[in-house]
Design an enzyme around this catalytic site. Structure first.
Site, PDB file in Angstrom:
ATOM      1  N   LEU A 194       0.836  -1.193   0.000  1.00 31.65           N
ATOM      2  CA  LEU A 194       0.000   0.000   0.000  1.00 31.65           C
ATOM      3  C   LEU A 194       0.869   1.240   0.000  1.00 31.65           C
ATOM      4  O   LEU A 194       1.930   1.268   0.635  1.00 31.65           O
ATOM      5  CB  LEU A 194      -0.909   0.021   1.237  1.00 31.65           C
ATOM      6  CG  LEU A 194      -1.878  -1.145   1.409  1.00 31.65           C
ATOM      7  CD1 LEU A 194      -2.610  -1.012   2.743  1.00 31.65           C
ATOM      8  CD2 LEU A 194      -2.865  -1.196   0.263  1.00 31.65           C
ATOM      9  N   ASP A 224       5.147   7.069  -1.067  1.00 32.53           N
ATOM     10  CA  ASP A 224       6.478   6.651  -1.500  1.00 32.53           C
ATOM     11  C   ASP A 224       7.432   6.383  -0.342  1.00 32.53           C
ATOM     12  O   ASP A 224       8.648   6.489  -0.492  1.00 32.53           O
ATOM     13  CB  ASP A 224       7.085   7.695  -2.447  1.00 32.53           C
ATOM     14  CG  ASP A 224       6.223   7.909  -3.680  1.00 32.53           C
ATOM     15  OD1 ASP A 224       5.710   6.902  -4.222  1.00 32.53           O
ATOM     16  OD2 ASP A 224       6.055   9.080  -4.096  1.00 32.53           O
ATOM     17  N   ARG A 225       6.881   6.075   0.818  1.00 37.77           N
ATOM     18  CA  ARG A 225       7.657   5.763   2.028  1.00 37.77           C
ATOM     19  C   ARG A 225       8.510   6.938   2.514  1.00 37.77           C
ATOM     20  O   ARG A 225       9.452   6.755   3.304  1.00 37.77           O
ATOM     21  CB  ARG A 225       8.562   4.532   1.796  1.00 37.77           C
ATOM     22  CG  ARG A 225       7.798   3.259   1.396  1.00 37.77           C
ATOM     23  CD  ARG A 225       6.844   2.819   2.497  1.00 37.77           C
ATOM     24  NE  ARG A 225       6.305   1.499   2.272  1.00 37.77           N
ATOM     25  CZ  ARG A 225       5.111   1.248   1.739  1.00 37.77           C
ATOM     26  NH1 ARG A 225       4.332   2.255   1.341  1.00 37.77           N
ATOM     27  NH2 ARG A 225       4.681   0.015   1.595  1.00 37.77           N
ATOM     28  N   LEU A 226       8.193   8.141   2.077  1.00 34.59           N
ATOM     29  CA  LEU A 226       8.943   9.307   2.538  1.00 34.59           C
ATOM     30  C   LEU A 226       8.203   9.890   3.757  1.00 34.59           C
ATOM     31  O   LEU A 226       7.645  10.981   3.725  1.00 34.59           O
ATOM     32  CB  LEU A 226       9.069  10.342   1.416  1.00 34.59           C
ATOM     33  CG  LEU A 226      10.234  11.329   1.538  1.00 34.59           C
ATOM     34  CD1 LEU A 226      11.573  10.598   1.529  1.00 34.59           C
ATOM     35  CD2 LEU A 226      10.194  12.367   0.424  1.00 34.59           C
ATOM     36  N   HIS A 227       8.223   9.123   4.823  1.00 32.82           N
ATOM     37  CA  HIS A 227       7.414   9.421   6.000  1.00 32.82           C
ATOM     38  C   HIS A 227       8.012  10.556   6.832  1.00 32.82           C
ATOM     39  O   HIS A 227       9.178  10.940   6.664  1.00 32.82           O
ATOM     40  CB  HIS A 227       7.294   8.174   6.881  1.00 32.82           C
ATOM     41  CG  HIS A 227       6.925   6.949   6.130  1.00 32.82           C
ATOM     42  ND1 HIS A 227       5.840   6.874   5.290  1.00 32.82           N
ATOM     43  CD2 HIS A 227       7.519   5.709   6.100  1.00 32.82           C
ATOM     44  CE1 HIS A 227       5.752   5.660   4.780  1.00 32.82           C
ATOM     45  NE2 HIS A 227       6.770   4.932   5.237  1.00 32.82           N
TER      46      HIS A 227
END
Length: 225
Positions: A6, A196-199
């Site tokens: 996800l 994009d997992r750039l949390h």
């Protein structure tokens, strides 16, 4: 491509959004999760927290508890003091704990020292528990082996006969072996999921002696995801 993968569509969190203190910020997120749980099926147990300890050999243990206390002093939970977690905390009080709400793309992580709750505070919470929960606390020798489910249920029946339900808060006394802990934090991290997992990871690190409600005792920084 993994069909379970996800992309997190959360709004994250920025420094300009932070409330005045780590307590205020954590409380706002917890309250939002509790509110969502009452109206949406995707946050089932908003107060479920993972608590990690280490044993005498330094091997980690983690389990899920329910957050039963949260104020400026820190998050707290109840347990049998004779349980594995209780014994490990007695030997090494350094712990970590985390709250995670995947559907909200949010998590909170605490690191610090576990301090045993005052007995008056324990007793006040104990009286708020349903009768059956109090009986189960007496019946269970938490973390110890048991031969069967039937043996556990027999122990509960015996305690129910010992402490019958008369509808009162004091029908079942507080066991001496039962209590809880509060995590006095040295670090609190807020995690906000983004695409994009750039949390986002915003961290409060202790720089003073005050509690979570004292803004001057905490330094705010950002960590890479």
């Amino acid at each position: 491509m993994d069909p379970r993968r996800l992309d997190y569509t959360g709004e994250g969190i920025g420094e300009d959004e932070l409330l005045a203190t780590p307590y205020a910020q954590v409380r706002a997120w917890v309250d939002a999760a509790v509110a969502r749980s009452s109206s949406a099926p995707d946050v089932v147990e908003p107060l479920a927290a993972a608590v990690a300890t280490v044993d005498a050999e330094g091997r980690p243990n983690v389990r899920t508890v329910l957050l039963r206390f949260l104020d400026e002093r820190g998050p707290g939970f109840v347990t049998a003091l004779t349980s594995t977690k209780g014994r490990e905390i007695a030997d090494n009080p350094r712990v970590a704990a985390g709250l995670t709400w995947p559907a909200m793309y949010r998590a909170v992580r605490f690191r610090g020292v576990a301090v045993e709750l005052d007995r008056d505070e324990v007793a006040e919470y104990w009286r708020s528990r349903p009768w059956g929960s109090r009986i189960s606390a007496w019946a269970s020798q938490q973390s110890q082996p048991v031969s069967s489910r039937a043996q556990l249920e027999a122990a509960a029946r015996a305690r129910a006969e010992q402490f019958p339900d008369h509808g009162g808060a004091d029908d079942v006394p507080v066991p001496d072996f039962w209590g809880g802990y509060r995590v006095v934090c040295d670090e609190v991290e807020l995690w906000g999921g983004r695409r994009d997992r750039l949390h986002d990871r915003i961290v409060y690190r202790r720089v003073g002696e005050g509690d979570l409600g004292d803004a001057l005792s905490w330094e705010v920084s950002r960590r890479q995801p």
